[in-house]
Design a protein around this motif. Structure first.
Motif: not given
Length: 133
Positions: A1-8, A79-81, A122-123
């Protein structure tokens, strides 16, 4: 699963509308949807009768765009998933409570388990721009 940054994550928590893309018979289908970002995941409410739900039953691959367009200041997360359906259970109830708190339309037209599902996105990958990272 892809994680997002804090700013995202901050951006995703501040926005209410996204566009979701699914396919049927190699025909793209895109529509606006309400969503929440919770626990690193995008959740979208839908109905069993929608084209989106029918498409995802045969092909769980999805793309979601969350953006704000201002000339020269476009901000977005794409996002793609894959989708997991939430139709009942503890996670469904937890997500429902968050939707109910955030959206008037949920409070005005409530539903119960197995009456309408949530799409759990689920990215697999993502890209973003304009978020001052």
């Amino acid at each position: 699963m892809t994680k997002f940054t804090k700013i995202e994550e901050e951006f995703l928590q501040a926005i209410e509308e996204a566009r979701i893309a699914t396919t049927h018979n190699d025909i793209p289908h895109v529509k606006p949807v309400s969503f929440i970002y919770h626990g690193g995941v995008i959740f979208i409410a839908t109905d069993y009768q929608t084209r989106t739900f029918k498409n995802l039953k045969t092909n769980p691959k999805v793309a979601v765009v969350i953006d704000v367009y201002e000339s020269g200041k476009h901000r977005a997360v794409c996002i793609q998933g894959k989708v997991e359906m939430l139709e009942k259970g503890q996670e469904f109830l937890q997500i429902y409570k968050i939707f109910e708190k955030k959206f008037v339309w949920v409070r005005n037209e409530p539903w119960k388990e197995n009456e309408a599902p949530f799409l759990k996105i689920i990215a697999a990958n993502k890209t973003s721009w304009g978020l001052n990272q």
